[in-house]
Design an enzyme around this catalytic site. Sequence first.
Site, PDB file in Angstrom:
ATOM      1  NE  ARG A 253      27.747 -50.301  33.324  1.00 31.86           N
ATOM      2  CZ  ARG A 253      29.160 -49.689  32.416  1.00 31.86           C
ATOM      3  NH1 ARG A 253      29.338 -49.560  31.093  1.00 31.86           N
ATOM      4  NH2 ARG A 253      29.022 -47.901  32.873  1.00 31.86           N
ATOM      5  CG  ASN A 273      27.794 -45.176  31.387  1.00 29.02           C
ATOM      6  OD1 ASN A 273      28.713 -44.695  31.195  1.00 29.02           O
ATOM      7  ND2 ASN A 273      27.618 -45.975  32.172  1.00 29.02           N
TER       8      ASN A 273
END
Length: 314
Positions: A253, A273
């Site tokens: 993400r 992430n």
Amino acid sequence: MTLPKLHILVLMGGWANEREVSLMSGNGVADALESKGHTVTRLDMGRDVAARIAEAAPDIVFNALHGVPGEDGTVQGMLDLMDIPYTHAGLATSVVAIDKELTKQALVPHGVPMPGGRVVKSEDLYGCDPLPRPYVLKPVNEGSSVGVSIVTDESNYGNPIQRDAEGPWQQFSSLLAEPYIRGRELTTAVLGDKALCVTELVPKSGFYDFQSKYTDGLTEHVCPAEIPEDIAALCCEYALRAHRLLGCRGVSRSDFRWDDERGADGLFLLETNTQPGMTPLSLVPEQARYCGISYPDLCETIVADALRFFGKGG
């Protein structure tokens, strides 16, 4: 997608700042995989983690850890040595992606816009500001907005920052200083090799910090984001480019700030992430659901991707 019935160890908890979030993610994943008929072992990581995993002898480890040492390459290296397949990013990707400066070095030369700035010693902040105000201070290798402070002329940190002012300079010996980007908070998940959609995060007060992320009702999720099509397309393009350049696997993400007064030139990727949250308030399950992917199917998709990478089928 059809997976054989597997013995999956869900690794969660640990001792990082994001322990409680990891436990929520891990238990949600374990419930979902059990609902699909898999045998699941839940393991709250302690210092005996290698022995516990060896004793369980799973087919694969679902890495639901957040932060250090589960997201920085340490656990990945251990599992590589144990020759046990695991989900999400591998060792090298994890080392780079958790370090915001290394991420910039990997992505910016390939056309992914990120804020400027530099790493500074916390001790030096008491002498003078590293950048013109407003600017952002954040740990180099933490996630979930842990330890992020926005330093403005109106902040009560002092000018320069005072030693007794509460902030990340009291917890970390060095910090990343970046220019503050006004505007809107956007995020895009990539699953497999496809960007899902864009979500706008609208905190009820302040900015999208750790408390806003994980406290129900403090942040509104607008999914899909009500933004121009070209900005949404750029978010998806940059998120997918980051996923590929960093070597992410399964799901990632990417988080953005967008200065809507500057159009496309105002869009900046903040970080990618490699092990995004899987809690009831998390963004990846929400985007997957919007795209017609249920939470149990999302968990199985991540497992299947890992099995393919390790040559185990799936």
